[in-house]
Write an enzyme that holds these catalytic residues in place. Structure first.
Site, PDB file in Angstrom:
ATOM      1  N   ARG A   1      -8.533 -20.749  -0.972  1.00 49.71           N
ATOM      2  CA  ARG A   1      -7.423 -20.389  -0.094  1.00 49.71           C
ATOM      3  C   ARG A   1      -6.272 -21.352  -0.323  1.00 49.71           C
ATOM      4  O   ARG A   1      -6.433 -22.562  -0.170  1.00 49.71           O
ATOM      5  CB  ARG A   1      -7.859 -20.432   1.378  1.00 49.71           C
ATOM      6  CG  ARG A   1      -6.736 -20.049   2.337  1.00 49.71           C
ATOM      7  CD  ARG A   1      -7.221 -19.966   3.784  1.00 49.71           C
ATOM      8  NE  ARG A   1      -6.142 -19.528   4.679  1.00 49.71           N
ATOM      9  CZ  ARG A   1      -5.302 -20.362   5.291  1.00 49.71           C
ATOM     10  NH1 ARG A   1      -5.404 -21.674   5.131  1.00 49.71           N
ATOM     11  NH2 ARG A   1      -4.350 -19.880   6.073  1.00 49.71           N
TER      12      ARG A   1
ATOM     13  N   ARG B   1       8.283   4.086  -4.523  1.00 55.39           N
ATOM     14  CA  ARG B   1       8.384   3.077  -3.461  1.00 55.39           C
ATOM     15  C   ARG B   1       7.404   1.938  -3.704  1.00 55.39           C
ATOM     16  O   ARG B   1       7.701   0.775  -3.434  1.00 55.39           O
ATOM     17  CB  ARG B   1       8.152   3.715  -2.096  1.00 55.39           C
ATOM     18  CG  ARG B   1       8.369   2.724  -0.944  1.00 55.39           C
ATOM     19  CD  ARG B   1       8.299   3.379   0.408  1.00 55.39           C
ATOM     20  NE  ARG B   1       7.001   3.952   0.655  1.00 55.39           N
ATOM     21  CZ  ARG B   1       6.733   4.790   1.656  1.00 55.39           C
ATOM     22  NH1 ARG B   1       7.660   5.137   2.499  1.00 55.39           N
ATOM     23  NH2 ARG B   1       5.517   5.275   1.812  1.00 55.39           N
TER      24      ARG B   1
ATOM     25  N   GLU C   1      11.522   2.677  14.629  1.00 55.85           N
ATOM     26  CA  GLU C   1      10.727   3.781  14.087  1.00 55.85           C
ATOM     27  C   GLU C   1       9.424   3.864  14.881  1.00 55.85           C
ATOM     28  O   GLU C   1       9.236   3.162  15.872  1.00 55.85           O
ATOM     29  CB  GLU C   1      10.450   3.569  12.590  1.00 55.85           C
ATOM     30  CG  GLU C   1       9.762   2.264  12.275  1.00 55.85           C
ATOM     31  CD  GLU C   1       9.673   1.976  10.771  1.00 55.85           C
ATOM     32  OE1 GLU C   1       9.596   2.915   9.967  1.00 55.85           O
ATOM     33  OE2 GLU C   1       9.654   0.775  10.421  1.00 55.85           O
TER      34      GLU C   1
ATOM     35  N   TYR D   1       0.828  -1.207   0.000  1.00 52.54           N
ATOM     36  CA  TYR D   1       0.000   0.000   0.000  1.00 52.54           C
ATOM     37  C   TYR D   1       0.857   1.248   0.000  1.00 52.54           C
ATOM     38  O   TYR D   1       2.071   1.181   0.220  1.00 52.54           O
ATOM     39  CB  TYR D   1      -0.970  -0.007   1.189  1.00 52.54           C
ATOM     40  CG  TYR D   1      -0.372   0.346   2.538  1.00 52.54           C
ATOM     41  CD1 TYR D   1       0.464  -0.544   3.211  1.00 52.54           C
ATOM     42  CD2 TYR D   1      -0.645   1.561   3.147  1.00 52.54           C
ATOM     43  CE1 TYR D   1       0.992  -0.211   4.459  1.00 52.54           C
ATOM     44  CE2 TYR D   1      -0.117   1.894   4.401  1.00 52.54           C
ATOM     45  CZ  TYR D   1       0.697   0.998   5.043  1.00 52.54           C
ATOM     46  OH  TYR D   1       1.227   1.316   6.267  1.00 52.54           O
TER      47      TYR D   1
ATOM     48  N   LYS E   1       6.477  -1.946   2.032  1.00 58.14           N
ATOM     49  CA  LYS E   1       5.273  -1.378   2.662  1.00 58.14           C
ATOM     50  C   LYS E   1       4.088  -2.322   2.467  1.00 58.14           C
ATOM     51  O   LYS E   1       3.229  -2.123   1.603  1.00 58.14           O
ATOM     52  CB  LYS E   1       4.986   0.011   2.080  1.00 58.14           C
ATOM     53  CG  LYS E   1       4.048   0.843   2.950  1.00 58.14           C
ATOM     54  CD  LYS E   1       4.106   2.297   2.574  1.00 58.14           C
ATOM     55  CE  LYS E   1       3.077   3.135   3.288  1.00 58.14           C
ATOM     56  NZ  LYS E   1       3.248   3.199   4.743  1.00 58.14           N
TER      57      LYS E   1
ATOM     58  N   LEU F   1      10.876   1.355   7.443  1.00 55.69           N
ATOM     59  CA  LEU F   1      10.327   1.806   6.167  1.00 55.69           C
ATOM     60  C   LEU F   1      11.124   3.034   5.710  1.00 55.69           C
ATOM     61  O   LEU F   1      11.438   3.909   6.521  1.00 55.69           O
ATOM     62  CB  LEU F   1       8.847   2.177   6.328  1.00 55.69           C
ATOM     63  CG  LEU F   1       8.185   2.510   4.991  1.00 55.69           C
ATOM     64  CD1 LEU F   1       7.949   1.253   4.172  1.00 55.69           C
ATOM     65  CD2 LEU F   1       6.878   3.256   5.195  1.00 55.69           C
TER      66      LEU F   1
HETATM   67  N1  PDD Z   1       2.701   5.047   7.306  1.00 53.51           N
HETATM   68  N2  PDD Z   1       7.348   3.959   9.069  1.00 53.51           N
HETATM   69  C1  PDD Z   1       6.220   3.245   9.057  1.00 53.51           C
HETATM   70  C2  PDD Z   1       6.193   1.943   9.766  1.00 53.51           C
HETATM   71  C3  PDD Z   1       5.078   3.721   8.372  1.00 53.51           C
HETATM   72  O1  PDD Z   1       3.950   2.972   8.345  1.00 53.51           O
HETATM   73  C4  PDD Z   1       5.132   4.978   7.739  1.00 53.51           C
HETATM   74  C5  PDD Z   1       3.961   5.553   6.981  1.00 53.51           C
HETATM   75  C6  PDD Z   1       6.343   5.704   7.789  1.00 53.51           C
HETATM   76  C7  PDD Z   1       6.502   7.044   7.101  1.00 53.51           C
HETATM   77  O2  PDD Z   1       6.562   6.898   5.706  1.00 53.51           O
HETATM   78  P1  PDD Z   1       6.067   8.062   4.743  1.00 53.51           P
HETATM   79  O3  PDD Z   1       6.808   9.282   5.133  1.00 53.51           O
HETATM   80  O4  PDD Z   1       6.451   7.577   3.410  1.00 53.51           O
HETATM   81  O5  PDD Z   1       4.583   8.220   4.944  1.00 53.51           O
HETATM   82  C8  PDD Z   1       7.434   5.157   8.452  1.00 53.51           C
HETATM   83  C9  PDD Z   1       1.522   5.485   6.589  1.00 53.51           C
HETATM   84  C10 PDD Z   1       1.324   6.957   6.604  1.00 53.51           C
HETATM   85  C11 PDD Z   1       0.313   4.690   7.096  1.00 53.51           C
HETATM   86  O6  PDD Z   1       0.502   3.515   7.352  1.00 53.51           O
HETATM   87  O7  PDD Z   1      -0.792   5.228   7.192  1.00 53.51           O
END
Ligand code: PDD
Length: 285
Positions: free
Chosen positions: A101, A52, A180, A33, A148, A205
């Site tokens: 499945r 990405r 993070e 996603y 992601k 990420l």
């Molecule tokens: N999440 N680290 C993690 C684990 C994340 O899920 C996200 C973003 C980030 C920041 O990445 P970016 O700057 O590219 O948004 C870092 C999104 C916003 C979400 O899951 O809603």
């Protein structure tokens, strides 16, 4: 009022969008996603998000059924159809569905692509103004956090626990070091005004907001140190903050009940947030 959403080539009302119970995204979280922020009806840092997405697909061997240009057109169409001014566009691509499945899958499986908009106050966010309270927790996720994927159960459980403990979000810890945030990248500011954040690897990420921020920091002579840091160093930091497409930058005012800095949003975090938002809108125009 119902939103218009996109599903596999069609724009339909949200209640009419249907996915098979055999879709691998539903059964196995076999899906990737992206979330792109929208300000003034414009897509923010979208190029990085789509790059990405391509990388996530390559790493997992999921077919991307449309080009980046076509995806951008879909995102823009949804923004227009839903009159979205501020918020985000969520995009999810699953490996697809084969009618039963089964852990394994065939090479010619057709992916499922879904996009929808979400309205959200990004500029006038109370979290940006007040700062957020963080709870630290063990990082229980898998070892490819650079991809992601929608396997977000550890993040959901951690964030829920934080909320139940009166906090706003989590910072995750592995071997004593912060990886993070639950859905954001994590930063601290040292006594001599250096911004410290964990270097890129499979452990985190590769945030698109992070990449833009690091570039901005360079342009504004703000020193960045990409290195690991401990939770103890974070407790003693002058400032702390997070970055993501849904927050841009939110200052952190406490971690595990310990006040960070003055207990108010830090000046460097506030400055970075302001210049990021200005740059992001200027670039998107
Ligand atoms: N999440 N680290 C993690 C684990 C994340 O899920 C996200 C973003 C980030 C920041 O990445 P970016 O700057 O590219 O948004 C870092 C999104 C916003 C979400 O899951 O809603």
């Amino acid at each position: 009022m119902e939103r218009t959403v996109y599903i596999n080539g069609e724009y339909v009302s949200e209640s009419e969008a249907k996915i098979s119970v055999f879709d691998r995204g539903f059964l196995f979280a076999d899906a990737v996603y992206e979330v792109t922020a929208v300000l003034e009806g414009l897509l923010i840092d979208n190029h990085g998000h789509l790059e990405r997405l391509e990388r996530s697909c390559r790493e997992l061997g999921i077919k991307l059924p449309v080009t980046s240009e076509e995806l951008t057109e879909i995102q823009k169409t949804l923004i227009e159809k839903n009159s979205l001014i501020e918020g985000g566009v969520y995009l999810q691509l699953t490996r697809g569905c084969e009618g039963d499945r089964d852990f394994s899958y065939s090479d010619d499986i057709e992916p499922t692509l879904v996009l929808f908009t979400q309205e959200r106050a990004l500029i006038n966010s109370s979290y940006a103004q007040k700062g957020i309270k963080i709870l630290s927790m063990d990082d229980l996720r898998w070892k490819r956090r650079d991809i992601k994927t929608t396997s977000l159960l550890p993040a959901c459980l951690a964030k829920q626990l934080a909320k139940q403990s009166g906090c706003d979000d989590v910072w995750l810890i592995e071997n004593g070091l912060i990886t993070e945030g639950g859905s954001s990248n994590a930063y601290i500011v040292t006594a001599d005004d250096k911004v410290v954040t964990r270097p890129l690897s499979n452990d985190i990420l590769h945030g698109i907001t992070r990449a833009s921020l690091l570039q901005l920091a360079k342009d504004f002579d703000i020193e960045i140190e990409e290195r690991e840091f401990t939770i103890e160093e974070a407790y003693e930091a002058k400032e702390a903050f997070v970055s993501s497409a849904t927050t841009f930058i939110w200052p952190v005012v406490s971690i595990d009940g310990k006040t960070i800095g003055s207990g108010k949003p830090g000046s460097l975090a506030t400055k970075l947030r302001d210049i990021y938002i200005k740059m992001a809108i200027d670039t998107a125009r």
